[in-house]
Design a protein around this motif. Structure first.
Motif, PDB file in Angstrom:
ATOM      1  N   ARG A  42       0.833  -1.204   0.000  1.00  9.99           N
ATOM      2  CA  ARG A  42       0.000   0.000   0.000  1.00  9.99           C
ATOM      3  C   ARG A  42       0.865   1.250   0.000  1.00  9.99           C
ATOM      4  NH1 ARG A  42      -4.804   0.415   4.087  1.00  9.99           N
ATOM      5  NH2 ARG A  42      -5.236   2.086   2.618  1.00  9.99           N
ATOM      6  N   MET A  43       1.965   1.210   0.718  1.00  5.91           N
ATOM      7  CA  MET A  43       2.840   2.376   0.778  1.00  5.91           C
ATOM      8  C   MET A  43       3.573   2.590  -0.538  1.00  5.91           C
ATOM      9  SD  MET A  43       4.424   2.200   4.613  1.00  5.91           S
ATOM     10  CE  MET A  43       5.285   3.734   4.354  1.00  5.91           C
ATOM     11  N   GLU A  44       3.784   1.511  -1.298  1.00  3.58           N
ATOM     12  CA  GLU A  44       4.488   1.650  -2.580  1.00  3.58           C
ATOM     13  C   GLU A  44       3.725   2.542  -3.553  1.00  3.58           C
ATOM     14  OE1 GLU A  44       7.297  -1.736  -4.116  1.00  3.58           O
ATOM     15  OE2 GLU A  44       5.400  -2.606  -3.497  1.00  3.58           O
ATOM     16  N   LEU A  51     -13.501   7.773  -0.075  1.00  6.74           N
ATOM     17  CA  LEU A  51     -14.246   8.728   0.747  1.00  6.74           C
ATOM     18  C   LEU A  51     -15.630   8.193   1.117  1.00  6.74           C
ATOM     19  CD1 LEU A  51     -13.376  12.120  -1.023  1.00  6.74           C
ATOM     20  CD2 LEU A  51     -12.403  11.192   1.090  1.00  6.74           C
ATOM     21  N   VAL A  52     -16.309   7.549   0.155  1.00  5.31           N
ATOM     22  CA  VAL A  52     -17.635   6.986   0.441  1.00  5.31           C
ATOM     23  C   VAL A  52     -17.524   5.826   1.430  1.00  5.31           C
ATOM     24  CG1 VAL A  52     -19.569   5.721  -0.591  1.00  5.31           C
ATOM     25  CG2 VAL A  52     -18.677   7.768  -1.708  1.00  5.31           C
ATOM     26  N   LYS A  53     -16.475   5.015   1.303  1.00  3.47           N
ATOM     27  CA  LYS A  53     -16.280   3.902   2.239  1.00  3.47           C
ATOM     28  C   LYS A  53     -16.040   4.435   3.653  1.00  3.47           C
ATOM     29  CE  LYS A  53     -13.853  -0.508   2.600  1.00  3.47           C
ATOM     30  NZ  LYS A  53     -13.469  -0.451   4.017  1.00  3.47           N
ATOM     31  N   ILE A  60      -8.561  16.931  12.893  1.00  2.00           N
ATOM     32  CA  ILE A  60      -8.917  17.601  11.645  1.00  2.00           C
ATOM     33  C   ILE A  60      -7.695  18.155  10.927  1.00  2.00           C
ATOM     34  CG2 ILE A  60     -10.013  19.673  10.728  1.00  2.00           C
ATOM     35  CD1 ILE A  60     -12.004  17.561  10.950  1.00  2.00           C
ATOM     36  N   GLN A  61      -6.791  18.814  11.675  1.00  2.00           N
ATOM     37  CA  GLN A  61      -5.630  19.445  11.057  1.00  2.00           C
ATOM     38  C   GLN A  61      -4.661  18.436  10.454  1.00  2.00           C
ATOM     39  OE1 GLN A  61      -5.261  22.726  10.764  1.00  2.00           O
ATOM     40  NE2 GLN A  61      -7.103  23.224  11.919  1.00  2.00           N
ATOM     41  N   HIS A  62      -4.698  17.185  10.940  1.00  2.00           N
ATOM     42  CA  HIS A  62      -3.718  16.180  10.513  1.00  2.00           C
ATOM     43  C   HIS A  62      -4.376  15.002   9.781  1.00  2.00           C
ATOM     44  CE1 HIS A  62      -1.044  18.343  13.238  1.00  2.00           C
ATOM     45  NE2 HIS A  62      -1.952  18.207  14.177  1.00  2.00           N
ATOM     46  N   LEU A  63      -5.611  15.182   9.364  1.00  3.73           N
ATOM     47  CA  LEU A  63      -6.386  14.059   8.843  1.00  3.73           C
ATOM     48  C   LEU A  63      -5.782  13.455   7.583  1.00  3.73           C
ATOM     49  CD1 LEU A  63      -8.944  12.548   9.642  1.00  3.73           C
ATOM     50  CD2 LEU A  63     -10.244  14.064   8.163  1.00  3.73           C
ATOM     51  N   PHE A  64      -5.118  14.282   6.760  1.00  2.00           N
ATOM     52  CA  PHE A  64      -4.565  13.788   5.500  1.00  2.00           C
ATOM     53  C   PHE A  64      -3.087  13.410   5.625  1.00  2.00           C
ATOM     54  CE2 PHE A  64      -8.138  16.528   4.340  1.00  2.00           C
ATOM     55  CZ  PHE A  64      -8.865  15.667   3.539  1.00  2.00           C
ATOM     56  N   LEU A  87      -3.441   5.366   5.872  1.00  2.00           N
ATOM     57  CA  LEU A  87      -2.882   5.650   4.553  1.00  2.00           C
ATOM     58  C   LEU A  87      -3.945   6.003   3.522  1.00  2.00           C
ATOM     59  CD1 LEU A  87      -0.144   2.862   4.269  1.00  2.00           C
ATOM     60  CD2 LEU A  87       0.175   5.279   4.808  1.00  2.00           C
ATOM     61  N   GLY A  88      -5.213   5.698   3.821  1.00  2.00           N
ATOM     62  CA  GLY A  88      -6.280   5.935   2.849  1.00  2.00           C
ATOM     63  C   GLY A  88      -6.447   7.397   2.482  1.00  2.00           C
ATOM     64  N   LEU A  89      -6.612   8.274   3.471  1.00  2.00           N
ATOM     65  CA  LEU A  89      -6.813   9.693   3.195  1.00  2.00           C
ATOM     66  C   LEU A  89      -5.529  10.360   2.717  1.00  2.00           C
ATOM     67  CD1 LEU A  89      -9.232  10.793   6.059  1.00  2.00           C
ATOM     68  CD2 LEU A  89      -9.747  10.486   3.633  1.00  2.00           C
TER      69      LEU A  89
END
Length: 388
Positions: free
Chosen positions: A197-199, A260-262, A318-322, A335-337
């Motif tokens: 996933r990280m690749e 996002l929907v998941k 919120i500030q670190h969500l991504f 890793l999803g967002l």
């Protein structure tokens, strides 16, 4: 400047231009507050901010328009009391006209004419901060890209050897020892999947961009979700049918909005019967983003939003969500967002989250496709868009 609603008798400024015209040209809301916190004057940007006409606003007082305890009231009172200019940065402006508080900078000072009152200018910070945070997210994603390249070479190969040795040992072990060798194999597989996933973050190849109908993407995502993990959730569509195409990769955009929907479906959960996910699109002219390393500015007029009525995101996240490895799920990898932010960034867009209990929305601001299918720059879009 006339301290009243707009009239033809407004005082003339330099070169004979009416002062009202000059003030209305300002991109920031401006108000003049008189005795008893009455509103004496507003410009066009203030009308847009509060979604009320100047004539309606000038018949009210400031406490009628903003929420109780709003810092704007305290600023006006401080200017009246001390007779000095006051600036406040990063304060929340609340009003019954807003869906949620707006982060703003406030500038206040006295109007130097008899019975002039207090002039206040409001500058919204939300979009500037959104872009600043997005650039931070991209920097974090690049850090993960380098880490992923190291992990792929330095971890996956030894793990393959460890797993193979465990399988060889399993054939000559008793049943109790086989439990340990199977544990080694399963944990090795789990680490390999994480590295795989990280690749994805290490893929720096340029996108093969083409015009993409974002409504087709959202319809596909809705179909996949409603027949699978979100079968118990009601979907609502609020589309702008005139929205132009997005420049990008259809498959990657499906990956973004499916993710996002998941997440929205997981936030709602399986036990509720009132779960709802709203997919919306809109044309929002006015945002332009500078492209690093060039003089081009990319317009981001296409807004695609995924909204849910789930539990919401904790305020401290919120500030670190991504950022990578930040997750609200007990079993999540975080890793999803981060991948969502990377893909949106690769498309030249930005993404932001607004959340409170029973309301969370992810908004992606995207460029539209030019005639050749590539991202359209600002000098080919509407000339009246405001720079950010």
């Amino acid at each position: 400047m006339a301290l009243s609603t707009k009239t033809p008798e407004a005082r003339l400024g330099a070169k004979g231009i009416p002062c009202d015209a000059l003030v209305d040209a300002l991109p920031h809301p401006l108000l003049v507050i008189g005795e008893g916190l009455t509103i004496k004057y507003v410009n066009t940007a203030t009308e847009d901010l509060f979604q009320m006409s100047a004539s309606v606003l000038c018949r009210q007082s400031l406490p009628d328009v903003v929420a109780f305890g709003c810092p704007l009231i305290a600023l006006v009172e401080q200017v009246e009391r001390n007779g000095t200019t006051v600036n406040e940065y990063g304060v929340e402006l609340s009003s019954f006209r807003f869906e949620s508080p707006k982060l703003v900078d406030l500038y206040g000072g006295q109007v130097p004419v008899p019975n002039g009152g207090v002039m206040v200018m409001i500058q919204q910070r939300s979009m500037a901060q959104m872009i600043e945070r997005q650039l931070t997210h991209r920097g974090a994603a690049r850090s993960v890209s380098g880490l992923a390249a190291v992990l792929a070479h330095e971890i996956k190969n030894p793990l393959s050897g460890i797993r193979g040795a465990a399988q060889l040992l399993e054939s000559g072990c008793n049943e109790s020892d086989r439990t340990l060798t199977r544990l080694i194999c399963s944990e090795s597989d789990r680490i390999c999947k994480l590295v795989d996933r990280m690749e994805i973050f290490g893929d720096e190849r340029p996108l093969r961009s083409e015009p993409v109908n974002i409504h087709d993407v959202l319809d596909h995502v809705k179909q996949v979700a409603s027949t699978g993990f979100a079968s118990n959730i009601r979907f609502v569509e609020s589309y702008d049918p005139s929205l132009p195409p997005v420049s990008g990769s259809r498959d990657k955009l499906v990956q973004v909005f499916l993710n996002l929907v998941k997440n929205a479906a997981e936030a709602i959960g399986d036990s509720r019967n009132d779960g709802q996910i709203t997919l919306s699109t809109a044309f929002r002219p006015g945002v332009r983003l500078s492209v690093p390393g060039s003089q081009a500015r990319v317009s981001l007029p296409l807004e695609i939003a995924v909204e849910d009525n789930g539990t919401g995101v904790p305020a401290e996240l919120i500030q670190h969500l991504f950022d990578p490895f930040v997750s609200t799920k007990l079993s999540g990898t975080g890793l999803g967002l981060a991948l969502v932010a990377k893909i949106i960034g690769d498309h030249g867009g930005i993404i932001e989250c607004d959340s409170r209990p029973r309301y969370t929305v992810f908004r992606a601001l995207m460029p539209m496709a030019g005639r050749d299918g590539t991202t359209e720059t600002a000098n080919t879009t509407r000339s009246n868009e405001a720079e950010t």
